[in-house]
Structure formats: C-alpha cells, structure tokens
Write a protein that holds these residues in place. Structure first.
Motif, PDB file in Angstrom:
ATOM      1  N   PRO A 111      -1.745   1.008   6.515  1.00 40.72           N
ATOM      2  CA  PRO A 111      -2.469   0.667   7.740  1.00 40.72           C
ATOM      3  C   PRO A 111      -1.504   0.544   8.920  1.00 40.72           C
ATOM      4  O   PRO A 111      -0.370   0.093   8.774  1.00 40.72           O
ATOM      5  CB  PRO A 111      -3.102  -0.692   7.424  1.00 40.72           C
ATOM      6  CG  PRO A 111      -2.996  -0.869   5.952  1.00 40.72           C
ATOM      7  CD  PRO A 111      -1.858  -0.014   5.484  1.00 40.72           C
ATOM      8  N   CYS A 112      -1.975   0.962  10.087  1.00 35.67           N
ATOM      9  CA  CYS A 112      -1.208   0.833  11.323  1.00 35.67           C
ATOM     10  C   CYS A 112      -2.205   0.564  12.449  1.00 35.67           C
ATOM     11  O   CYS A 112      -3.413   0.685  12.231  1.00 35.67           O
ATOM     12  CB  CYS A 112      -0.368   2.087  11.573  1.00 35.67           C
ATOM     13  SG  CYS A 112      -1.321   3.576  11.943  1.00 35.67           S
ATOM     14  N   PRO A 113      -1.739   0.213  13.664  1.00 35.02           N
ATOM     15  CA  PRO A 113      -2.675  -0.070  14.758  1.00 35.02           C
ATOM     16  C   PRO A 113      -3.581   1.109  15.108  1.00 35.02           C
ATOM     17  O   PRO A 113      -4.625   0.929  15.714  1.00 35.02           O
ATOM     18  CB  PRO A 113      -1.757  -0.405  15.942  1.00 35.02           C
ATOM     19  CG  PRO A 113      -0.472  -0.806  15.341  1.00 35.02           C
ATOM     20  CD  PRO A 113      -0.356  -0.029  14.049  1.00 35.02           C
ATOM     21  N   CYS A 114      -3.178   2.305  14.696  1.00 38.16           N
ATOM     22  CA  CYS A 114      -3.951   3.508  15.013  1.00 38.16           C
ATOM     23  C   CYS A 114      -4.948   3.877  13.923  1.00 38.16           C
ATOM     24  O   CYS A 114      -5.925   4.549  14.185  1.00 38.16           O
ATOM     25  CB  CYS A 114      -3.013   4.681  15.241  1.00 38.16           C
ATOM     26  SG  CYS A 114      -1.893   4.438  16.612  1.00 38.16           S
ATOM     27  N   GLY A 115      -4.674   3.516  12.692  1.00 38.17           N
ATOM     28  CA  GLY A 115      -5.515   3.922  11.565  1.00 38.17           C
ATOM     29  C   GLY A 115      -4.712   3.856  10.279  1.00 38.17           C
ATOM     30  O   GLY A 115      -4.350   2.788   9.818  1.00 38.17           O
ATOM     31  N   THR A 116      -4.377   5.039   9.729  1.00 36.29           N
ATOM     32  CA  THR A 116      -3.598   5.115   8.494  1.00 36.29           C
ATOM     33  C   THR A 116      -2.463   6.120   8.675  1.00 36.29           C
ATOM     34  O   THR A 116      -2.708   7.268   9.056  1.00 36.29           O
ATOM     35  CB  THR A 116      -4.488   5.555   7.308  1.00 36.29           C
ATOM     36  OG1 THR A 116      -5.565   4.633   7.187  1.00 36.29           O
ATOM     37  CG2 THR A 116      -3.696   5.592   6.017  1.00 36.29           C
ATOM     38  N   ALA A 117      -1.237   5.672   8.403  1.00 32.74           N
ATOM     39  CA  ALA A 117      -0.053   6.527   8.574  1.00 32.74           C
ATOM     40  C   ALA A 117       0.579   6.841   7.232  1.00 32.74           C
ATOM     41  O   ALA A 117       0.655   5.990   6.350  1.00 32.74           O
ATOM     42  CB  ALA A 117       0.967   5.822   9.470  1.00 32.74           C
ATOM     43  N   ARG A 118       1.033   8.075   7.094  1.00 34.11           N
ATOM     44  CA  ARG A 118       1.852   8.502   5.962  1.00 34.11           C
ATOM     45  C   ARG A 118       3.214   8.831   6.562  1.00 34.11           C
ATOM     46  O   ARG A 118       3.307   9.712   7.420  1.00 34.11           O
ATOM     47  CB  ARG A 118       1.231   9.718   5.282  1.00 34.11           C
ATOM     48  CG  ARG A 118      -0.148   9.422   4.725  1.00 34.11           C
ATOM     49  CD  ARG A 118      -0.816  10.662   4.133  1.00 34.11           C
ATOM     50  NE  ARG A 118      -2.193  10.393   3.783  1.00 34.11           N
ATOM     51  CZ  ARG A 118      -2.611   9.708   2.718  1.00 34.11           C
ATOM     52  NH1 ARG A 118      -1.737   9.208   1.879  1.00 34.11           N
ATOM     53  NH2 ARG A 118      -3.894   9.515   2.501  1.00 34.11           N
ATOM     54  N   ARG A 119       4.247   8.092   6.137  1.00 31.64           N
ATOM     55  CA  ARG A 119       5.554   8.167   6.794  1.00 31.64           C
ATOM     56  C   ARG A 119       6.605   8.765   5.866  1.00 31.64           C
ATOM     57  O   ARG A 119       6.708   8.379   4.715  1.00 31.64           O
ATOM     58  CB  ARG A 119       5.986   6.771   7.230  1.00 31.64           C
ATOM     59  CG  ARG A 119       5.012   6.140   8.217  1.00 31.64           C
ATOM     60  CD  ARG A 119       5.420   4.734   8.591  1.00 31.64           C
ATOM     61  NE  ARG A 119       4.476   4.188   9.549  1.00 31.64           N
ATOM     62  CZ  ARG A 119       3.958   2.973   9.471  1.00 31.64           C
ATOM     63  NH1 ARG A 119       4.315   2.156   8.490  1.00 31.64           N
ATOM     64  NH2 ARG A 119       3.103   2.571  10.389  1.00 31.64           N
ATOM     65  N   ALA A 120       7.386   9.689   6.416  1.00 31.16           N
ATOM     66  CA  ALA A 120       8.424  10.363   5.627  1.00 31.16           C
ATOM     67  C   ALA A 120       9.795  10.193   6.268  1.00 31.16           C
ATOM     68  O   ALA A 120       9.917  10.006   7.472  1.00 31.16           O
ATOM     69  CB  ALA A 120       8.100  11.852   5.510  1.00 31.16           C
TER      70      ALA A 120
ATOM     71  N   SER B 196      -3.837   9.518  10.438  1.00 30.60           N
ATOM     72  CA  SER B 196      -5.275   9.676  10.660  1.00 30.60           C
ATOM     73  C   SER B 196      -5.698   8.530  11.561  1.00 30.60           C
ATOM     74  O   SER B 196      -5.615   7.358  11.172  1.00 30.60           O
ATOM     75  CB  SER B 196      -6.035   9.618   9.333  1.00 30.60           C
ATOM     76  OG  SER B 196      -5.657  10.700   8.514  1.00 30.60           O
ATOM     77  N   ILE B 197      -6.097   8.862  12.777  1.00 28.13           N
ATOM     78  CA  ILE B 197      -6.408   7.850  13.778  1.00 28.13           C
ATOM     79  C   ILE B 197      -7.898   7.544  13.744  1.00 28.13           C
ATOM     80  O   ILE B 197      -8.729   8.446  13.771  1.00 28.13           O
ATOM     81  CB  ILE B 197      -5.950   8.312  15.165  1.00 28.13           C
ATOM     82  CG1 ILE B 197      -4.423   8.478  15.143  1.00 28.13           C
ATOM     83  CG2 ILE B 197      -6.398   7.341  16.239  1.00 28.13           C
ATOM     84  CD1 ILE B 197      -3.801   8.943  16.422  1.00 28.13           C
ATOM     85  N   SER B 198      -8.202   6.256  13.697  1.00 28.28           N
ATOM     86  CA  SER B 198      -9.590   5.804  13.646  1.00 28.28           C
ATOM     87  C   SER B 198     -10.119   5.555  15.060  1.00 28.28           C
ATOM     88  O   SER B 198      -9.348   5.462  16.019  1.00 28.28           O
ATOM     89  CB  SER B 198      -9.697   4.518  12.815  1.00 28.28           C
ATOM     90  OG  SER B 198      -9.112   3.441  13.514  1.00 28.28           O
TER      91      SER B 198
END
Length: 126
Positions: A27-36, A51-53
């Motif tokens: 979870p992030c302030p924008c939605g859901t982040a996948r970080r590499a 993926s921004i909600s």
C-alpha cells in the motif's frame, strides 16, 4: 542468482532483472506499488509499477524526485501538481521535483522512477 519475493530481483554479472508480476504490491498513498531494485547497491534509485486508485492522497517528498510514465489511464485522467491539474494520457511522462505536492486523479497504472532510492519516511501530507 538471488531471489526475494518482495523484490523479485535476479542478480547476474552485468545486470539486474525484476519481474513485476512476481513482486508483492504494498500500500502507498496512491494505491498499490510494486517496487524493484531497492536492494541493488550500485543502482541510485528504485523503479515502481503503481496501480493508482481513485482515492490517491495529495502528498510530497522532501528529498525524492519521482518521474511518472503513464502506462494506462482513462480519458479524464489528470495529475494534480501543487494547485494545477494536468491532463495525462498513456505515453506521457512527468518529472516531479521534491516539495511538489502531487496526486493522480482517476485510476491509472504508472511506471515511476524514484531518485534517490524510495524511502517511505519521505512521504509527507499537509
């Protein structure tokens, strides 16, 4: 070769490979982040697929510069940058400097390059 489910980075001489389909979303302030690439010492940043909600929160960073590349979004998608609303569409890119309050307006999928490496302690809200 090293594998970490949260990073899903494969280390080989000369390159690093990240499979975003195998990286757990957070979870992030924008939605859901996948970080590499957070665990790659000689890479100065991180790369995210987010993926921004519709409920993305206005926030800013004091140290981080983020560059958004829009992969998918609806025809009414916008970015709020301080007090300005900018229409966006797939294929566009916006570089956001530290101190700029920002949020996405509408659902979308973006590739985000973060320099220096992403730090969740550098997310600020008014």
């Amino acid at each position: 070769m090293t594998r970490d489910r949260t990073m899903s980075t494969e280390t080989k001489p000369g390159y690093e490979l990240a499979d975003f389909a195998e990286i757990d979303g957070v979870p992030c302030p924008c939605g859901t982040a996948r970080r590499a690439f957070a665990d790659v010492e000689d890479f100065p940043g991180t790369v995210h697929v987010t993926s921004i909600s519709a409920e993305a929160k206005l926030h800013y960073h004091k140290r981080l510069t983020e560059t958004y590349f829009f992969l998918e979004c609806g025809p009414d998608a916008k970015m709020q940058l301080d007090d300005e609303l900018i229409p966006v569409r797939p294929g566009m890119c916006i570089m956001i400097r530290p101190g700029t309050r920002h949020r996405a307006v509408g659902t979308m999928k973006v590739l985000i390059m973060v320099l220096p490496k992403f730090d969740p302690a550098d997310e600020w809200f008014d």
